[in-house]
Design a protein around this motif. Structure first.
Motif, PDB file in Angstrom:
ATOM      1  N   ARG A 242       0.820  -1.215   0.000  1.00  0.00           N
ATOM      2  CA  ARG A 242       0.000   0.000   0.000  1.00  0.00           C
ATOM      3  C   ARG A 242       0.855   1.266   0.000  1.00  0.00           C
ATOM      4  O   ARG A 242       0.529   2.250  -0.682  1.00  0.00           O
ATOM      5  CB  ARG A 242      -0.915  -0.018   1.222  1.00  0.00           C
TER       6      ARG A 242
ATOM      7  N   ARG B 127      -4.981  -9.983  -9.585  1.00  0.00           N
ATOM      8  CA  ARG B 127      -4.268  -9.599  -8.368  1.00  0.00           C
ATOM      9  C   ARG B 127      -4.276  -8.087  -8.179  1.00  0.00           C
ATOM     10  O   ARG B 127      -4.410  -7.596  -7.049  1.00  0.00           O
ATOM     11  CB  ARG B 127      -2.827 -10.103  -8.424  1.00  0.00           C
TER      12      ARG B 127
ATOM     13  N   THR C 298      -6.498  -6.000  -8.871  1.00  0.00           N
ATOM     14  CA  THR C 298      -7.826  -5.447  -8.616  1.00  0.00           C
ATOM     15  C   THR C 298      -8.569  -6.231  -7.538  1.00  0.00           C
ATOM     16  O   THR C 298      -9.794  -6.300  -7.548  1.00  0.00           O
ATOM     17  CB  THR C 298      -8.658  -5.446  -9.913  1.00  0.00           C
ATOM     18  N   GLY C 299      -7.838  -6.814  -6.610  1.00  0.00           N
ATOM     19  CA  GLY C 299      -8.466  -7.572  -5.538  1.00  0.00           C
ATOM     20  C   GLY C 299      -9.295  -6.686  -4.620  1.00  0.00           C
ATOM     21  O   GLY C 299      -8.970  -5.511  -4.394  1.00  0.00           O
ATOM     22  N   GLU C 300     -10.351  -7.237  -4.086  1.00  0.00           N
ATOM     23  CA  GLU C 300     -11.247  -6.470  -3.218  1.00  0.00           C
ATOM     24  C   GLU C 300     -10.646  -6.213  -1.843  1.00  0.00           C
ATOM     25  O   GLU C 300     -11.018  -5.246  -1.170  1.00  0.00           O
ATOM     26  CB  GLU C 300     -12.583  -7.205  -3.074  1.00  0.00           C
ATOM     27  N   THR C 301      -9.738  -7.058  -1.401  1.00  0.00           N
ATOM     28  CA  THR C 301      -9.189  -6.930  -0.046  1.00  0.00           C
ATOM     29  C   THR C 301      -7.701  -6.595  -0.043  1.00  0.00           C
ATOM     30  O   THR C 301      -7.066  -6.650   1.009  1.00  0.00           O
ATOM     31  CB  THR C 301      -9.418  -8.233   0.746  1.00  0.00           C
ATOM     32  N   THR C 302      -7.153  -6.263  -1.200  1.00  0.00           N
ATOM     33  CA  THR C 302      -5.739  -5.919  -1.308  1.00  0.00           C
ATOM     34  C   THR C 302      -5.573  -4.563  -1.965  1.00  0.00           C
ATOM     35  O   THR C 302      -6.473  -4.098  -2.672  1.00  0.00           O
ATOM     36  CB  THR C 302      -4.974  -6.977  -2.125  1.00  0.00           C
TER      37      THR C 302
ATOM     38  N   PRO D 291      -4.563  -1.729  -4.691  1.00  0.00           N
ATOM     39  CA  PRO D 291      -4.542  -1.827  -6.148  1.00  0.00           C
ATOM     40  C   PRO D 291      -3.111  -1.858  -6.685  1.00  0.00           C
ATOM     41  O   PRO D 291      -2.188  -1.361  -6.052  1.00  0.00           O
ATOM     42  CB  PRO D 291      -5.267  -0.548  -6.596  1.00  0.00           C
TER      43      PRO D 291
ATOM     44  N   ASP E 264     -10.832  -0.258 -13.650  1.00  0.00           N
ATOM     45  CA  ASP E 264     -11.409  -1.494 -13.155  1.00  0.00           C
ATOM     46  C   ASP E 264     -10.886  -2.695 -13.922  1.00  0.00           C
ATOM     47  O   ASP E 264     -10.159  -2.576 -14.907  1.00  0.00           O
ATOM     48  CB  ASP E 264     -12.941  -1.440 -13.204  1.00  0.00           C
ATOM     49  N   ARG E 265     -11.263  -3.862 -13.440  1.00  0.00           N
ATOM     50  CA  ARG E 265     -10.742  -5.109 -14.003  1.00  0.00           C
ATOM     51  C   ARG E 265     -11.104  -5.282 -15.470  1.00  0.00           C
ATOM     52  O   ARG E 265     -10.258  -5.693 -16.286  1.00  0.00           O
ATOM     53  CB  ARG E 265     -11.264  -6.288 -13.174  1.00  0.00           C
TER      54      ARG E 265
END
Length: 219
Positions: A35, A106, A108-112, A114, A189-190
Motif C-alpha cells: 500500500r 491480483r 484489482t483484488g477487493e481486499t488488497t 490496487p 477497473d478489471r
C-alpha cells in the motif's frame, strides 16, 4: 525422565516460542508495503499493522529490509511454480496471456491494495534501498528470462516467425504487466484492464496467419 527441550529451543533465535502468528504478521506487513511502498513505510507503520512490538519485529524478521524481502517473496510466489507454468503453456502467447490475466486479478483484488507490490514498492528509492530495488528487478528479470526462453522455443518450432525477437517480446509483456499496475492504481477497473491487455496481445506475431490464444479473463 528428562524431556529433551532442544526442538522447542529451535523455534526462535532466542529459544523462546513466538507470541504471535508469524505468518499472519508477514501477510499484514506485505499489505503495508504494497500500500505505501518500501521507503515510505516506517517501522511504526509495520508494527501497528502487524500487531507486534518493535523488538518482536526485529527478533522474528531481522530488520525492515529483510522483512520486505520476505514479504516480497510471499507476494511473488514460488519461482519454480512460475517457471513451470510458463514452460507448460501450450504456446508462449498463452503463457503471456495467463501472466497478464493473473496479474489483472491480483491488481484489482477487493481486499488488497490496487496495483502490483513489485511496481509500487520501489517506484522511487534512494541509494540506501539499492539492494531492495535490485531484488525486485531480479524477480522481473526472472520472469522475462523464462518467457524469453518459451518464446524462443515457439520460434524454433515454427509457431512464431523466425525474425521474432524473443527478448523484445518478453520485455513487452513485462512492460504491459507493470503498466497495467499503474493503471490499476489510477483506479481502472478489471474489465478495462482486460480490454487493454486483449488489445496488446493482438500485436503478438503469428506464423501463417494463425490466430493466437485468447486472454484468460480470470474471476
Amino acid at each position: 525422565m528428562k524431556v529433551d527441550q532442544a526442538p522447542a529451543a529451535r523455534k526462535t533465535r532466542t529459544g523462546r516460542p513466538l507470541s504471535f502468528d508469524r505468518d499472519a504478521a508477514l501477510e499484514r506487513a506485505m499489505l503495508t508495503f504494497w500500500r505505501h511502498g518500501y521507503e515510505t513505510t516506517s517501522i511504526t507503520d509495520l508494527t501497528d499493522a502487524m500487531g507486534i512490538s518493535t523488538p518482536s519485529l526485529y527478533g522474528a524478521f531481522g530488520d525492515k529490509r529483510r522483512l520486505f524481502l520476505e514479504a516480497m517473496q510471499r507476494y511473488a510466489g514460488d519461482p519454480a511454480a512460475t517457471a513451470a507454468a510458463i514452460d507448460a503453456a501450450p504456446t508462449a502467447r498463452a503463457a503471456a496471456a495467463e501472466l497478464l490475466a493473473g496479474a489483472i486479478v491480483r491488481y484489482t483484488g477487493e481486499t488488497t491494495p490496487p496495483g502490483c507490490l513489485l511496481a509500487s514498492a520501489t517506484a522511487s528509492g534512494s541509494a540506501a534501498s539499492a539492494e531492495v530495488q535490485r531484488a525486485v528487478a531480479d524477480i522481473r528479470g526472472f520472469v522475462i528470462d523464462r518467457l524469453q526462453s518459451r518464446i524462443a522455443r515457439d520460434v524454433a518450432a515454427g509457431l512464431l516467425p523466425a525474425a521474432t525477437e524473443a527478448s523484445a517480446l518478453a520485455g513487452l509483456v513485462m512492460a504491459m504487466l507493470q503498466g497495467l499496475s499503474v493503471l490499476a492504481r489510477d483506479g481502472l477497473d478489471r474489465a478495462s484492464l482486460h480490454a487493454i491487455a486483449e488489445t496488446a496481445l493482438r500485436a503478438w506475431p503469428e506464423a501463417g496467419g494463425r490466430n493466437g490464444d485468447a486472454l484468460a479473463t480470470g474471476a
